[in-house]
Write a protein that holds these residues in place. Structure first.
Motif, PDB file in Angstrom:
ATOM      1  N   GLN A 147      -0.051   6.802  13.410  1.00  0.00           N
ATOM      2  CA  GLN A 147      -1.222   7.682  13.456  1.00  0.00           C
ATOM      3  C   GLN A 147      -0.913   9.130  13.847  1.00  0.00           C
ATOM      4  O   GLN A 147      -1.819   9.955  13.854  1.00  0.00           O
ATOM      5  N   VAL A 196       0.861  12.197   5.863  1.00  0.00           N
ATOM      6  CA  VAL A 196       0.015  11.577   6.880  1.00  0.00           C
ATOM      7  C   VAL A 196      -0.572  10.254   6.379  1.00  0.00           C
ATOM      8  O   VAL A 196      -0.521   9.234   7.066  1.00  0.00           O
ATOM      9  N   THR A 197      -1.120  10.259   5.170  1.00  0.00           N
ATOM     10  CA  THR A 197      -1.759   9.055   4.638  1.00  0.00           C
ATOM     11  C   THR A 197      -0.753   7.927   4.453  1.00  0.00           C
ATOM     12  O   THR A 197      -1.015   6.784   4.834  1.00  0.00           O
ATOM     13  N   ARG A 252       0.108   6.423   7.731  1.00  0.00           N
ATOM     14  CA  ARG A 252      -0.976   5.580   8.258  1.00  0.00           C
ATOM     15  C   ARG A 252      -0.927   4.190   7.648  1.00  0.00           C
ATOM     16  O   ARG A 252      -1.250   3.209   8.316  1.00  0.00           O
ATOM     17  N   TYR A 253      -0.537   4.091   6.386  1.00  0.00           N
ATOM     18  CA  TYR A 253      -0.363   2.773   5.771  1.00  0.00           C
ATOM     19  C   TYR A 253       0.697   1.974   6.528  1.00  0.00           C
ATOM     20  O   TYR A 253       0.663   0.758   6.553  1.00  0.00           O
ATOM     21  N   TYR A 297       1.286   4.195  -2.996  1.00  0.00           N
ATOM     22  CA  TYR A 297       0.997   5.594  -2.699  1.00  0.00           C
ATOM     23  C   TYR A 297       2.029   6.542  -3.297  1.00  0.00           C
ATOM     24  O   TYR A 297       1.786   7.734  -3.421  1.00  0.00           O
ATOM     25  N   GLN A 342       0.902   9.041  -5.846  1.00  0.00           N
ATOM     26  CA  GLN A 342      -0.049  10.060  -5.411  1.00  0.00           C
ATOM     27  C   GLN A 342       0.585  11.445  -5.282  1.00  0.00           C
ATOM     28  O   GLN A 342      -0.122  12.444  -5.247  1.00  0.00           O
ATOM     29  N   ARG A 378      -1.792  19.481   0.508  1.00  0.00           N
ATOM     30  CA  ARG A 378      -1.607  18.210  -0.197  1.00  0.00           C
ATOM     31  C   ARG A 378      -0.401  17.434   0.327  1.00  0.00           C
ATOM     32  O   ARG A 378      -0.445  16.224   0.458  1.00  0.00           O
ATOM     33  N   LYS A 428       0.838  -1.204   0.000  1.00  0.00           N
ATOM     34  CA  LYS A 428       0.000   0.000   0.000  1.00  0.00           C
ATOM     35  C   LYS A 428       0.871   1.252   0.000  1.00  0.00           C
ATOM     36  O   LYS A 428       0.593   2.209  -0.710  1.00  0.00           O
ATOM     37  N   GLU A 488      -1.259  15.988   3.722  1.00  0.00           N
ATOM     38  CA  GLU A 488      -2.145  14.839   3.501  1.00  0.00           C
ATOM     39  C   GLU A 488      -1.359  13.640   2.980  1.00  0.00           C
ATOM     40  O   GLU A 488      -1.577  12.498   3.411  1.00  0.00           O
ATOM     41  N   TYR A 489      -0.447  13.893   2.067  1.00  0.00           N
ATOM     42  CA  TYR A 489       0.376  12.828   1.480  1.00  0.00           C
ATOM     43  C   TYR A 489       1.215  12.130   2.552  1.00  0.00           C
ATOM     44  O   TYR A 489       1.223  10.898   2.653  1.00  0.00           O
ATOM     45  N   GLU A 542       0.675  13.962  11.652  1.00  0.00           N
ATOM     46  CA  GLU A 542       0.272  15.370  11.594  1.00  0.00           C
ATOM     47  C   GLU A 542       0.882  16.176  12.747  1.00  0.00           C
ATOM     48  O   GLU A 542       1.293  17.320  12.561  1.00  0.00           O
TER      49      GLU A 542
END
Length: 170
Positions: free
Chosen positions: A158, A149-150, A153-154, A18, A21, A143, A14, A146-147, A161
């Motif tokens: 957590q 952080v996401t 998380r994968y 990413y 992205q 962006r 995952k 968000e990139y 941020e």
């Protein structure tokens, strides 16, 4: 029953997926250095500059706005923001690729993921400084956050941020 290494392998895949992205952020950086006239975008850019300009610099900007509105030749409005070039964009791209690569190697270990995020933010801060604070604007900030952080998380992390907000200088 899935064992821990199989679970991490799924997370790694995952994270790897990413990587692509980030392309929207990279493409946005290139827009300013690969200028193609666009009346609507150019007017917005000129108007933003006008609102932020010192009073003595506003007449020149008004003249450029007038030319743009009248479909006459005008200056590239993004020149005011060109404090970076293709090599800076490539370095930024490299930093984000390295972030993904290191996340994949982290094994999801909290301390290691924390260090990966922290070092990535520090590298982006340094590059942003080299580019005189012009590399990361508010759109890219959202962006990019968000990139990061996401992707973290994968990796099962957590709190990215919190690290970003504490360390970023953009």
């Amino acid at each position: 029953m899935i064992n821990e290494s199989e679970e991490w392998l799924k997370k790694r895949n995952k994270i790897k997926s990413y990587r692509e992205q980030k392309q929207g952020i990279i493409d946005d950086l290139r827009v300013c250095i690969r200028y193609t006239p666009n009346k609507d975008n150019d007017l917005l850019c000129f108007m933003e500059q006008y609102l932020k300009a010192e009073i003595k610099n506003r007449p020149k900007l008004l003249e450029q706005i007038k030319h743009c509105i009248n479909d006459e030749e005008y200056e590239n409005p993004f020149l005011a923001y060109n404090h970076y070039d293709e090599r800076h964009i490539e370095e930024f791209d490299h930093i984000l690729n390295e972030y993904i690569d290191k996340l994949k190697l982290s094994g999801g270990e909290f301390a290691q993921v924390y260090r990966v995020i922290e070092s990535t933010i520090i590298k982006i801060n340094e590059l942003h400084d080299i580019c005189r604070g012009q590399l990361i604007d508010s759109w890219r900030n959202e962006r990019l956050t968000e990139y990061i952080v996401t992707a973290s998380r994968y990796a099962g992390f957590q709190n990215a941020e919190d690290i970003i907000e504490a360390k970023k200088q953009w």
